[in-house]
Enzyme design. Structure first.
Site, PDB file in Angstrom:
ATOM      1  N   ASP A 172      73.926 -42.757  16.970  1.00 21.61           N
ATOM      2  CA  ASP A 172      72.614 -42.237  17.465  1.00 21.61           C
ATOM      3  C   ASP A 172      72.223 -41.429  16.167  1.00 21.61           C
ATOM      4  OD1 ASP A 172      70.735 -41.843  19.135  1.00 21.61           O
ATOM      5  OD2 ASP A 172      72.113 -40.725  20.727  1.00 21.61           O
ATOM      6  N   ASN A 208      65.577 -44.019  17.055  1.00 15.73           N
ATOM      7  CA  ASN A 208      64.396 -43.328  17.589  1.00 15.73           C
ATOM      8  C   ASN A 208      64.893 -41.955  18.068  1.00 15.73           C
ATOM      9  OD1 ASN A 208      63.082 -45.817  17.614  1.00 15.73           O
ATOM     10  ND2 ASN A 208      64.051 -46.354  19.398  1.00 15.73           N
ATOM     11  N   ASP A 241      64.610 -42.557  24.705  1.00 16.97           N
ATOM     12  CA  ASP A 241      65.499 -42.685  25.971  1.00 16.97           C
ATOM     13  C   ASP A 241      65.041 -42.878  27.383  1.00 16.97           C
ATOM     14  OD1 ASP A 241      67.577 -42.124  24.263  1.00 16.97           O
ATOM     15  OD2 ASP A 241      68.062 -40.157  24.902  1.00 16.97           O
TER      16      ASP A 241
END
Length: 420
Positions: A172, A208, A241
């Site tokens: 992540d 992102n 998300d």
């Protein structure tokens, strides 16, 4: 929205859409070449379960083992859901004297190698989370102490994961820094470290996270949508998300609903095939009560038409029969696991999509985004199929070959058809 989600959303720092777009124009669309990032993994979109959507940071080995056992006893593992992914907050806040990540002794007293062995003994595969910057997302938001991201420690961490028997690494970004070249360097460094271990591991990235754009910015500006990362990672998150909502008004500056992410997938241009998949984020099926049964059906249907990995996020130990039945829908899972090109839109509103299957049949989805039922006519010439029509939710033939296709779709629902 749960507390850990609110805190994580609040931690994202807003950056200019022009900055991200400027970085995008300076780099090729394809950031990693045409070959899959990691050889020998994910011939079809990975399927499994992840701890984050239900448990957030509240995880321990008892919880993970119970979820793994339920994955098997429910029949979902037999249906293809084999990866068990331990998300953020599994580690100690500092590295050991050798610079290695270690499991929290209070949360995972048996250690991660033992957890991996437990999963493997049940025919499952072991997934783990790491941060691509100096911190993980929970550390970035201040909900978990320390700064144990893997940036600069890629070789050590990949070797540690391999020694534990890890089969899947979720990596992540978790940074407000928006330079796509810097992202590429970070993600490639971990890719190469995984390759060097010699252990095949699915490599899932989210470029992102931590990057928020103004609500009126184009969704295509986020790094996961603006570039093709297929040569860098096995799975690449397309949008920000997901949240367990049908649609949100926050746009790309916050969480996105099922319909928002499905809309973004309609125009995605990445090269998706064996070993390189676009990830529409985890399934919200059975998570909370915000999504209706019809909307949950739509998520599974639209994710399958896009060929997205299917990663469940519900509490498997409390799963009701309807959720279990939906997640294991054989006709829909077959669409997802077919490795032909993702669906394309064939209607002006983008809500009718078609996918040519490997056996020569055609899959068609028709989504009703409104709250009320509506009757839709499917144009056979537009979808390019004249055969008999099977309803994939029931397995029954509903229209004869060559006959007009006119179906009623409930509000928020998606009809799934197979023609031929």
């Amino acid at each position: 929205m749960t507390t850990h989600r609110l805190r994580r959303a609040a931690s994202a720092l807003v950056v200019s859409a022009a900055v991200v777009s400027g970085c995008a124009t300076a780099l090729p669309h394809d950031l990693g070449g045409s070959a899959p990032a990691i050889a020998g993994v994910a011939a079809t979109p990975p399927m499994g379960w992840n701890s984050w959507n239900t448990f957030g940071c509240d995880i321990d080995e008892t919880t993970i083992r119970a979820q793994a056992d339920a994955l098997v006893s429910s029949g979902l593992a037999a249906a293809g859901y084999r990866y068990v992914v331990v998300d953020d907050c599994w580690y100690t806040p500092t590295r050991d004297a050798g610079g290695r990540l270690t499991a929290s002794s209070s949360r995972f007293p048996s250690g991660m190698a033992a957890l991996g062995a437990y999963l493997h003994a049940r025919g499952l595969r072991f997934g783990i989370y790491a941060g691509a910057s100096d911190r993980t997302c929970a550390q970035l938001s201040g909900t978990y102490p320390g700064a144990t991201g893997s940036r600069g420690h890629e070789a050590t961490d990949a070797a540690t994961f391999a020694s534990w028997g890890v089969d899947y690494v979720k990596y992540d970004w978790c940074s407000s820094e928006s330079d796509v070249g810097d992202q590429r360097d970070a993600f490639v460094a971990m890719r190469d470290a995984i390759r060097a271990t010699g252990r095949p591991m699915v490599y899932s990235i989210n470029p992102n996270s931590g990057i928020a754009l103004p609500a009126d910015a184009d969704t295509a500006a986020v790094p996961g949508a603006a570039h093709d990362w297929g040569g860098v990672a096995t799975m690449t998150r397309l949008t920000n998300d997901i949240t367990a909502q049908w649609s949100t008004s926050a746009g790309v500056s916050g969480y996105q609903g099922v319909l928002d992410i499905a809309a973004a997938s309609a125009s995605a241009s990445a090269d998706t095939r064996s070993g390189r998949w676009l990830d529409l984020d985890m399934l919200e099926i059975g998570v909370g009560t915000a999504l209706t049964e019809a909307q949950q059906r739509s998520q599974l249907a639209l994710w399958a038409m896009a060929g997205s990995p299917l990663i469940a996020g519900n509490d498997l130990t409390r799963m009701d029969p309807a959720t279990r039945s939906l997640l294991s829908s054989p006709g829909i899972l077959a669409i997802d696991q077919d490795t032909t090109a993702p669906a394309r839109s064939v209607s002006a509103d983008g809500l009718t999509r078609t996918k040519r299957m490997a056996d020569g049949t055609t899959a068609v989805s028709v989504t009703n985004s409104s709250a009320d039922a509506r009757t839709v006519t499917v144009d056979r010439s537009a979808v390019g199929a004249q055969g008999a029509v099977t309803d994939l939710w029931t397995g029954r033939q509903i229209v004869d070959a060559g006959a007009p296709i006119r179906i009623t779709v409930a509000g928020g629902d998606t009809a799934m058809l197979r023609i031929g």
